[in-house]
Design a protein around this motif. Structure first.
Motif, PDB file in Angstrom:
ATOM      1  N   VAL A   1      57.738  39.442  38.281  1.00 38.63           N
ATOM      2  CA  VAL A   1      57.533  39.925  36.912  1.00 38.63           C
ATOM      3  C   VAL A   1      56.038  39.934  36.587  1.00 38.63           C
ATOM      4  O   VAL A   1      55.539  40.887  35.977  1.00 38.63           O
ATOM      5  N   LEU A   2      55.325  38.920  37.031  1.00 43.12           N
ATOM      6  CA  LEU A   2      53.878  38.868  36.780  1.00 43.12           C
ATOM      7  C   LEU A   2      53.179  40.046  37.459  1.00 43.12           C
ATOM      8  O   LEU A   2      52.257  40.640  36.891  1.00 43.12           O
ATOM      9  N   GLN A   3      53.628  40.374  38.655  1.00 42.30           N
ATOM     10  CA  GLN A   3      53.035  41.518  39.360  1.00 42.30           C
ATOM     11  C   GLN A   3      53.245  42.806  38.564  1.00 42.30           C
ATOM     12  O   GLN A   3      52.338  43.614  38.426  1.00 42.30           O
ATOM     13  N   GLN A   4      54.459  42.946  38.016  1.00 34.45           N
ATOM     14  CA  GLN A   4      54.770  44.131  37.197  1.00 34.45           C
ATOM     15  C   GLN A   4      53.863  44.178  35.970  1.00 34.45           C
ATOM     16  O   GLN A   4      53.340  45.227  35.607  1.00 34.45           O
ATOM     17  N   MET A   5      53.722  43.027  35.309  1.00 36.48           N
ATOM     18  CA  MET A   5      52.891  42.965  34.100  1.00 36.48           C
ATOM     19  C   MET A   5      51.442  43.307  34.422  1.00 36.48           C
ATOM     20  O   MET A   5      50.743  43.909  33.615  1.00 36.48           O
ATOM     21  N   GLY A   6      51.017  42.902  35.619  1.00 42.11           N
ATOM     22  CA  GLY A   6      49.644  43.145  36.031  1.00 42.11           C
ATOM     23  C   GLY A   6      49.311  44.625  36.140  1.00 42.11           C
ATOM     24  O   GLY A   6      48.150  45.011  36.099  1.00 42.11           O
ATOM     25  N   HIS A   7      50.347  45.464  36.286  1.00 46.96           N
ATOM     26  CA  HIS A   7      50.111  46.907  36.411  1.00 46.96           C
ATOM     27  C   HIS A   7      49.731  47.556  35.086  1.00 46.96           C
ATOM     28  O   HIS A   7      49.228  48.659  35.061  1.00 46.96           O
ATOM     29  N   TYR A   8      50.012  46.856  33.985  1.00 43.60           N
ATOM     30  CA  TYR A   8      49.663  47.423  32.677  1.00 43.60           C
ATOM     31  C   TYR A   8      48.176  47.225  32.420  1.00 43.60           C
ATOM     32  O   TYR A   8      47.596  46.212  32.821  1.00 43.60           O
ATOM     33  N   SER A   9      47.610  48.201  31.709  1.00 39.30           N
ATOM     34  CA  SER A   9      46.206  48.001  31.342  1.00 39.30           C
ATOM     35  C   SER A   9      46.171  47.242  30.022  1.00 39.30           C
ATOM     36  O   SER A   9      47.098  47.340  29.205  1.00 39.30           O
TER      37      SER A   9
ATOM     38  N   ARG B   1      47.042  34.417  36.894  1.00 40.26           N
ATOM     39  CA  ARG B   1      48.197  33.512  36.955  1.00 40.26           C
ATOM     40  C   ARG B   1      48.782  33.514  38.364  1.00 40.26           C
ATOM     41  O   ARG B   1      49.167  32.463  38.885  1.00 40.26           O
ATOM     42  N   LEU B   2      48.821  34.700  38.977  1.00 40.72           N
ATOM     43  CA  LEU B   2      49.371  34.799  40.327  1.00 40.72           C
ATOM     44  C   LEU B   2      48.518  34.022  41.329  1.00 40.72           C
ATOM     45  O   LEU B   2      49.047  33.310  42.193  1.00 40.72           O
ATOM     46  N   SER B   3      47.205  34.127  41.183  1.00 39.80           N
ATOM     47  CA  SER B   3      46.376  33.434  42.172  1.00 39.80           C
ATOM     48  C   SER B   3      46.426  31.920  41.957  1.00 39.80           C
ATOM     49  O   SER B   3      46.390  31.143  42.910  1.00 39.80           O
ATOM     50  N   LYS B   4      46.570  31.479  40.687  1.00 36.73           N
ATOM     51  CA  LYS B   4      46.726  30.037  40.416  1.00 36.73           C
ATOM     52  C   LYS B   4      48.025  29.516  41.013  1.00 36.73           C
ATOM     53  O   LYS B   4      48.079  28.426  41.583  1.00 36.73           O
ATOM     54  N   LEU B   5      49.094  30.312  40.849  1.00 43.00           N
ATOM     55  CA  LEU B   5      50.398  29.915  41.387  1.00 43.00           C
ATOM     56  C   LEU B   5      50.314  29.778  42.902  1.00 43.00           C
ATOM     57  O   LEU B   5      50.824  28.820  43.490  1.00 43.00           O
ATOM     58  N   ASP B   6      49.662  30.741  43.499  1.00 39.95           N
ATOM     59  CA  ASP B   6      49.504  30.754  44.951  1.00 39.95           C
ATOM     60  C   ASP B   6      48.747  29.505  45.406  1.00 39.95           C
ATOM     61  O   ASP B   6      49.154  28.833  46.357  1.00 39.95           O
ATOM     62  N   GLU B   7      47.664  29.189  44.676  1.00 38.64           N
ATOM     63  CA  GLU B   7      46.855  28.005  44.986  1.00 38.64           C
ATOM     64  C   GLU B   7      47.683  26.725  44.911  1.00 38.64           C
ATOM     65  O   GLU B   7      47.608  25.874  45.784  1.00 38.64           O
ATOM     66  N   SER B   8      48.461  26.575  43.803  1.00 41.55           N
ATOM     67  CA  SER B   8      49.112  25.282  43.585  1.00 41.55           C
ATOM     68  C   SER B   8      50.404  25.136  44.361  1.00 41.55           C
ATOM     69  O   SER B   8      50.782  24.026  44.719  1.00 41.55           O
ATOM     70  N   LEU B   9      51.101  26.233  44.622  1.00 39.47           N
ATOM     71  CA  LEU B   9      52.371  26.087  45.318  1.00 39.47           C
ATOM     72  C   LEU B   9      52.226  26.272  46.829  1.00 39.47           C
ATOM     73  O   LEU B   9      52.955  25.646  47.592  1.00 39.47           O
TER      74      LEU B   9
END
Ligand SMILES: [Zn+2]
Length: 276
Positions: free
Chosen positions: A220-228, A247-255
């Motif tokens: 869902v975050l990826q989808q939201m990221g497509h909006y300007s 948010r995606l890169s933070k999630l990637d870092e922590s998980l």
């Protein structure tokens, strides 16, 4: 013979008396502990009741701005998924309420005490139940960690504390009323980034615990990221949350790869289809 029995009885009594004493002593300790626990529970109940009262009013304000979508089956479905996810949290006993509100915006809101709303605009983006679970789990994370409520309480201390002390008055109800004002604003204004990242991490973990594919929220975050950012539908969301890419890169870092072994379900067929 009688003397022997008497001696035996005496001996046994002697042996038992420290036990009896210890038992009494433990009883005292125990009733003390029970009393402390009861007071603690009552305090918790009062605290929960205040949180709930504030949350209920804020939820009311939100619903005043945008009503629930008139589709009982949709609302029931979202509540089922939401409660299942919330059951995996540290606050399964809250009276959780979930709803889809009639707004074209892409957004979701959580009010203290367990009131959670997603907009119809956001619901339309969803492709499967795991994505819905991920979005709801992010909001559940806010409630479980009392993100909004803590900010409201701080505002209470700073803004209202001195005023209330000066007045030496104000029923609880008045206090609650004053909290609502700042509460609704805080829900709309958003939290600091750390709270959002924490809710994202909890969103992934809670959804995974509930048996869903852990990438629901990520997708869902990826989808939201497509909006300007200029798009009206995401204006408020982008104002109140860090950019989805961050948010995606933070999630990637922590998980990292912590959840890689999990194979949850996406359940595309179970996602309730909007009527229009
Ligand atoms: Zn959030």
């Amino acid at each position: 013979m009688h003397k022997l029995i008497a001696a035996l009885v005496f001996g046994v009594t002697l042996m038992l008396s420290p036990l009896a004493w210890a038992f009494e002593f433990n009883q005292d300790l125990l009733s003390g502990a029970v009393q402390t626990l009861t007071t603690q529970l009552q305090d918790d109940k009062t605290a929960d009741a205040e949180e709930l009262a504030v949350g209920r009013q804020i939820a009311g304000n939100l619903l005043g701005a945008a009503a629930l979508v008139k589709d009982q089956k949709l609302q029931k479905y979202v509540n089922q998924v939401g409660r299942w996810v919330a059951n995996q949290s540290e606050r399964p006993d809250l009276a959780w309420h979930f709803g889809v509100i009639d707004s074209g915006d892409i957004n979701a809101f959580a009010a203290p005490g367990g009131y959670i709303f997603v907009t119809k605009g956001l619901y339309k983006l969803l492709k499967n139940e795991a994505e819905l679970a991920g979005v709801l789990a992010h909001e559940v994370g806010h409630v479980v960690r009392k993100h909004h409520y803590k900010v409201i309480q701080q505002a209470k201390v700073v803004d209202f504390g001195s005023k209330l002390l000066a007045e030496k008055a104000g029923s609880d109800n008045q206090l609650v009323q004053q909290l609502i004002g700042s509460g609704a604003e805080i829900v709309a204004r958003g939290l600091d980034k750390r709270a959002e990242y924490e809710a994202d991490r909890m969103g992934v973990v809670l959804a995974a615990r509930a048996g869903y594919d852990q990438y629901g929220l990520v997708e869902v975050l990826q989808q939201m990221g497509h909006y300007s950012g200029g798009d009206d539908a995401v204006k408020l969301l982008f104002k109140t949350h860090p950019h989805p890419d961050e948010r995606l890169s933070k999630l990637d870092e922590s998980l990292g790869d912590q959840l890689d072994d999990l194979h949850g379900q996406t359940l595309p067929g179970r996602l309730y289809k909007l009527k229009k």
